[in-house]
Design a protein around this motif. Structure first.
Motif, PDB file in Angstrom:
ATOM      1  N   SER A   5       3.083  -8.768  -3.861  1.00 33.21           N
ATOM      2  CA  SER A   5       2.206  -9.934  -3.752  1.00 33.21           C
ATOM      3  C   SER A   5       2.134 -10.453  -2.321  1.00 33.21           C
ATOM      4  CB  SER A   5       2.701 -11.050  -4.678  1.00 33.21           C
ATOM      5  OG  SER A   5       4.022 -11.440  -4.340  1.00 33.21           O
ATOM      6  N   ASP A   6       3.098 -10.067  -1.484  1.00 30.75           N
ATOM      7  CA  ASP A   6       3.135 -10.529  -0.097  1.00 30.75           C
ATOM      8  C   ASP A   6       2.162  -9.712   0.751  1.00 30.75           C
ATOM      9  OD1 ASP A   6       4.285 -10.192   2.824  1.00 30.75           O
ATOM     10  OD2 ASP A   6       5.112 -12.064   2.042  1.00 30.75           O
ATOM     11  N   PRO A   7       1.159 -10.333   1.370  1.00 27.13           N
ATOM     12  CA  PRO A   7       0.148  -9.592   2.139  1.00 27.13           C
ATOM     13  C   PRO A   7       0.741  -8.759   3.272  1.00 27.13           C
ATOM     14  CG  PRO A   7      -0.572 -11.846   1.765  1.00 27.13           C
ATOM     15  CD  PRO A   7       0.853 -11.782   1.337  1.00 27.13           C
ATOM     16  N   ARG A   8       1.732  -9.311   3.982  1.00 30.46           N
ATOM     17  CA  ARG A   8       2.327  -8.574   5.093  1.00 30.46           C
ATOM     18  C   ARG A   8       3.008  -7.294   4.615  1.00 30.46           C
ATOM     19  NH1 ARG A   8       3.204 -10.608   9.832  1.00 30.46           N
ATOM     20  NH2 ARG A   8       0.977 -11.026   9.505  1.00 30.46           N
ATOM     21  N   HIS A   9       3.756  -7.418   3.517  1.00 29.48           N
ATOM     22  CA  HIS A   9       4.441  -6.245   2.977  1.00 29.48           C
ATOM     23  C   HIS A   9       3.447  -5.223   2.432  1.00 29.48           C
ATOM     24  CE1 HIS A   9       8.319  -8.796   2.278  1.00 29.48           C
ATOM     25  NE2 HIS A   9       8.148  -8.449   3.538  1.00 29.48           N
ATOM     26  N   LYS A  10       2.417  -5.685   1.741  1.00 27.35           N
ATOM     27  CA  LYS A  10       1.409  -4.775   1.207  1.00 27.35           C
ATOM     28  C   LYS A  10       0.728  -4.000   2.346  1.00 27.35           C
ATOM     29  CE  LYS A  10      -1.190  -6.267  -2.158  1.00 27.35           C
ATOM     30  NZ  LYS A  10      -0.848  -5.403  -3.319  1.00 27.35           N
ATOM     31  N   GLY A  11       0.410  -4.701   3.429  1.00 22.41           N
ATOM     32  CA  GLY A  11      -0.196  -4.042   4.569  1.00 22.41           C
ATOM     33  C   GLY A  11       0.713  -2.976   5.170  1.00 22.41           C
ATOM     34  N   MET A  12       2.007  -3.257   5.258  1.00 24.24           N
ATOM     35  CA  MET A  12       2.961  -2.284   5.791  1.00 24.24           C
ATOM     36  C   MET A  12       3.063  -1.056   4.889  1.00 24.24           C
ATOM     37  SD  MET A  12       5.957  -4.964   6.943  1.00 24.24           S
ATOM     38  CE  MET A  12       7.175  -3.668   7.195  1.00 24.24           C
ATOM     39  N   GLN A  13       3.093  -1.281   3.588  1.00 26.02           N
ATOM     40  CA  GLN A  13       3.217  -0.161   2.651  1.00 26.02           C
ATOM     41  C   GLN A  13       1.986   0.744   2.697  1.00 26.02           C
ATOM     42  OE1 GLN A  13       3.823  -2.822  -0.554  1.00 26.02           O
ATOM     43  NE2 GLN A  13       6.012  -3.109  -0.116  1.00 26.02           N
ATOM     44  N   LEU A  14       0.807   0.141   2.737  1.00 24.63           N
ATOM     45  CA  LEU A  14      -0.418   0.936   2.804  1.00 24.63           C
ATOM     46  C   LEU A  14      -0.567   1.616   4.163  1.00 24.63           C
ATOM     47  CD1 LEU A  14      -2.815  -1.483   0.904  1.00 24.63           C
ATOM     48  CD2 LEU A  14      -2.087   0.797   0.157  1.00 24.63           C
ATOM     49  N   CYS A  15      -0.108   0.956   5.214  1.00 20.41           N
ATOM     50  CA  CYS A  15      -0.149   1.568   6.539  1.00 20.41           C
ATOM     51  C   CYS A  15       0.754   2.797   6.584  1.00 20.41           C
ATOM     52  CB  CYS A  15       0.261   0.548   7.602  1.00 20.41           C
ATOM     53  SG  CYS A  15       0.099   1.158   9.302  1.00 20.41           S
ATOM     54  N   VAL A  61      -7.807   0.977   5.999  1.00 24.36           N
ATOM     55  CA  VAL A  61      -8.731  -0.118   5.700  1.00 24.36           C
ATOM     56  C   VAL A  61      -8.152  -1.013   4.608  1.00 24.36           C
ATOM     57  CG1 VAL A  61     -11.009  -0.692   4.757  1.00 24.36           C
ATOM     58  CG2 VAL A  61     -10.791   1.111   6.475  1.00 24.36           C
ATOM     59  N   ARG A  62      -7.556  -0.408   3.586  1.00 22.75           N
ATOM     60  CA  ARG A  62      -6.948  -1.208   2.524  1.00 22.75           C
ATOM     61  C   ARG A  62      -5.757  -2.014   3.052  1.00 22.75           C
ATOM     62  NH1 ARG A  62      -4.848   2.112  -1.663  1.00 22.75           N
ATOM     63  NH2 ARG A  62      -5.303   4.038  -0.534  1.00 22.75           N
ATOM     64  N   LEU A  70      -5.570  -3.274   6.029  1.00 14.25           N
ATOM     65  CA  LEU A  70      -6.160  -4.398   6.759  1.00 14.25           C
ATOM     66  C   LEU A  70      -6.827  -5.388   5.814  1.00 14.25           C
ATOM     67  CD1 LEU A  70      -7.511  -2.384   9.786  1.00 14.25           C
ATOM     68  CD2 LEU A  70      -5.845  -4.247   9.909  1.00 14.25           C
ATOM     69  N   ASP A  71      -7.324  -4.910   4.687  1.00 15.32           N
ATOM     70  CA  ASP A  71      -7.843  -5.831   3.673  1.00 15.32           C
ATOM     71  C   ASP A  71      -6.720  -6.733   3.155  1.00 15.32           C
ATOM     72  OD1 ASP A  71     -10.400  -4.823   3.872  1.00 15.32           O
ATOM     73  OD2 ASP A  71     -10.210  -3.490   2.139  1.00 15.32           O
ATOM     74  N   ALA A  72      -5.525  -6.138   3.006  1.00 10.62           N
ATOM     75  CA  ALA A  72      -4.379  -6.909   2.521  1.00 10.62           C
ATOM     76  C   ALA A  72      -3.846  -7.839   3.597  1.00 10.62           C
ATOM     77  CB  ALA A  72      -3.274  -5.961   2.051  1.00 10.62           C
ATOM     78  N   ASP A  73      -3.754  -7.333   4.816  1.00 12.17           N
ATOM     79  CA  ASP A  73      -3.188  -8.099   5.934  1.00 12.17           C
ATOM     80  C   ASP A  73      -4.062  -7.890   7.163  1.00 12.17           C
ATOM     81  OD1 ASP A  73      -1.686  -9.417   7.815  1.00 12.17           O
ATOM     82  OD2 ASP A  73      -0.068  -7.939   7.884  1.00 12.17           O
ATOM     83  N   PRO A  74      -5.070  -8.733   7.362  1.00 13.00           N
ATOM     84  CA  PRO A  74      -6.004  -8.567   8.494  1.00 13.00           C
ATOM     85  C   PRO A  74      -5.330  -8.589   9.857  1.00 13.00           C
ATOM     86  CG  PRO A  74      -6.872 -10.139   6.892  1.00 13.00           C
ATOM     87  CD  PRO A  74      -5.446  -9.881   6.509  1.00 13.00           C
ATOM     88  N   ASP A  75      -4.095  -9.090   9.930  1.00 12.96           N
ATOM     89  CA  ASP A  75      -3.388  -9.170  11.209  1.00 12.96           C
ATOM     90  C   ASP A  75      -2.506  -7.958  11.496  1.00 12.96           C
ATOM     91  OD1 ASP A  75      -4.502 -11.693  11.609  1.00 12.96           O
ATOM     92  OD2 ASP A  75      -2.828 -12.706  10.615  1.00 12.96           O
TER      93      ASP A  75
END
Length: 535
Positions: A157-167, A187-188, A190-195
């Motif tokens: 649920s944490d955007p930062r963690h989701k972005g790291m996992q997808l990256c 892209v997904r 960055l959708d989760a964590d634009p930063d």
């Protein structure tokens, strides 16, 4: 477990977490000794609290092992994280996502060591082939890591963690030459964590490579490169926190190209074109939208430019016809899916569309019947049929010699049925190894335990059984004859099959282009593909 022992592990973990880089060997030895004394070896878990403490301790051990490339520490960290996941004590929570992320990272660190060793063993200068063969040797560990990163991102649920996992998932895909899927994952992220500057910067690196390989399309990739590189530079602090200073410096050194082409398509009056752009399903070299060169509705323009012709025949080489048929098959599957979704969006699946001429029995199980849902099932099956045909196309053009009626995507790329060795006939040229690897790994992911297993299972059910789609408000059981699926699940499976088929088609064209560039003897005539405007 003794509460004092558990607290000791927790305190030590917090202490070492920020000090791993100071002495990773010492950190690994200390955390191992304390954890094994408290949990046993292998670790035994009896509560969710214990599972969380072991997850955090495993993170320290895996970080330390990654710094020193210590296979023993990484394997032990993998064992700890597997114990947490297998315990089921954290199922369906952010904490399970953290354990899966740690587990995937331990597997990936071990495979990185394997690659380094494979390159050191390479005595023939075939570095690309050596890496490809090592990735297939490690295919099971890599397959599990991709699935775990995908699952972790779904749970987080944490955007930062989701972005790291997808990256991280995107990085793994890109390292195997699966750049189309990698781009989607960036892209997904960055959708989760634009930063997430790391995801943006890595996307820019991927796009830069595509431009260098001649995949630019009316300057679109140059603008896309600038778009993501600018985001990476603007979010340098986040890049440092998630990927380290070395990654930030890499993006610092990259220069913007100054392209002014539009990055994303503006809305069109054509709903189909907007749908294709939204889901990134166009067969073009551009990674976003439908391209800017064609406003006549014919924007699926990717094709093989030329082939070597040594036959002196006036007939165009067969591969052009093969690619035409394959492209048409994909476009029909894509159109069917769009038409089905248009109707389902209007009706929600709760009643028949006015255009449907059928009458259907109400079984009182919230089933969804009619032309729309059947189109969705057919679209899914037709998209995955494209996969088998890509293997047939390679078999034909590279003159592998297999019986075309017995060529299957999931087996064609390997020497053996267990899929443990890339096929020698396909990797005789070092330059082809990455293209073959991308197809082979995609085939692995379509099999049992793969990240696309669900799509393959639905395809098999749609071919040999009946798929029963329902609204999910009542328990509907599957049987040997019938597989039950929710409407949302069927739509998701269809999108996934189209995404996979698109990637396979683009990988195929790229592979054939590399093959032609390497196989043409000096002075050999080539046959370019020119299509008349009225075609």
């Amino acid at each position: 477990m003794d509460e004092d022992a558990l607290k000791q592990v927790e305190r030590l973990t917090m202490f070492l977490f920020e000090r791993v880089d100071e002495d990773p060997d010492k950190a690994a030895g200390t955390i191992t000794a304390v954890v094994e004394e408290a949990f046993g070896a292998p670790p035994m878990l009896s509560s969710s609290t214990e599972a969380v403490v072991l997850t955090n301790a495993g993170s320290v051990l895996i970080n330390a092992g990654s710094r020193t490339e210590n296979e023993t520490d990484l394997a032990r960290g993998e064992l700890w994280m597997q114990a947490v996941v297998d315990s089921g004590l954290l199922d369906g929570t952010d904490r399970e996502a953290a354990a899966l992320y740690n587990l995937a990272n331990s597997r990936l660190a071990l495979t990185d060591i394997s690659y380094s060793q494979a390159l050191r063993r390479d005595s023939h200068g075939e570095r690309v082939r050596a890496v490809a063969e090592q990735r297939i040797t490690d295919k099971d560990r890599l397959r599990l890591a991709r699935v775990e990163l995908t699952r972790a991102a779904q749970l987080t649920s944490d955007p930062r963690h989701k972005g790291m996992q997808l990256c991280n998932l995107a990085n793994v895909l890109d390292h195997s030459g699966r750049w189309v899927e990698a781009y989607d994952a960036y892209v997904r992220a960055l959708d989760a964590d634009p930063d997430n500057g790391a995801a943006a910067g890595n996307a820019a690196v991927l796009i830069e490579r595509a431009i260098g390989n001649g995949w630019d399309f009316d300057g679109h990739l140059c603008s896309l490169y600038d778009h993501y590189l600018a985001r990476a530079k603007a979010n340098r602090a986040v890049t440092v926190s998630v990927a380290g200073e070395h990654a930030a410096r890499k993006y610092d050194a990259m220069e913007l190209l100054g392209s002014n082409k539009p990055v994303f398509d503006p809305p069109h009056e054509d709903a189909y074109r907007d749908w294709v752009a939204h889901h990134r399903l166009a067969l073009i070299a551009a990674l976003e939208g439908t391209g800017g060169h064609s406003e006549d509705g014919r924007w699926d323009a990717i094709a093989l430019a030329s082939v070597t012709d040594t036959s002196n025949s006036s007939v165009a080489p067969r591969v052009f016809s093969i690619l035409n048929v394959l492209k048409g098959d994909f476009l029909v599957a894509r159109r069917l899916a769009f038409e089905a979704e248009q109707v389902l969006d209007e009706t929600g699946g709760w009643h028949l569309h006015d255009s449907d001429t059928g009458t259907y029995t109400d079984t009182l199980q919230y089933e969804v019947h009619g032309e729309a849902v059947s189109k969705l099932v057919l679209a899914h099956r037709a998209a995955l049929d494209v996969l088998d045909k890509t293997a047939v196309a390679v078999n034909d053009h590279l003159e592998v010699g297999d019986d075309p009626t017995k060529v299957w995507f999931r087996r064609f790329w390997f020497e053996d049925k267990r899929c443990t060795q890339l096929r020698e006939k396909l990797i005789t040229h070092d330059a082809l190894s990455t293209g073959i690897l991308s197809m082979a790994e995609l085939a692995v992911d379509m099999g049992p335990g793969g990240m696309y297993k669900h799509a393959q299972d639905v395809r098999n059910a749609g071919t040999h059984r009946f798929i029963l789609v329902h609204q999910g408000l009542a328990e509907v059981e599957s049987s040997l004859t019938m597989q039950a699926m929710t409407l949302a699940g069927m739509r998701e499976a269809c999108h996934q099959s189209l995404t996979v088929a698109r990637a396979a088609f683009i990988y195929l064209v790229a592979l054939l282009a590399v093959y032609e560039s390497r196989s043409a003897p000096d002075g050999a005539p080539t046959v370019p593909l020119f299509l008349p405007d009225a075609f």
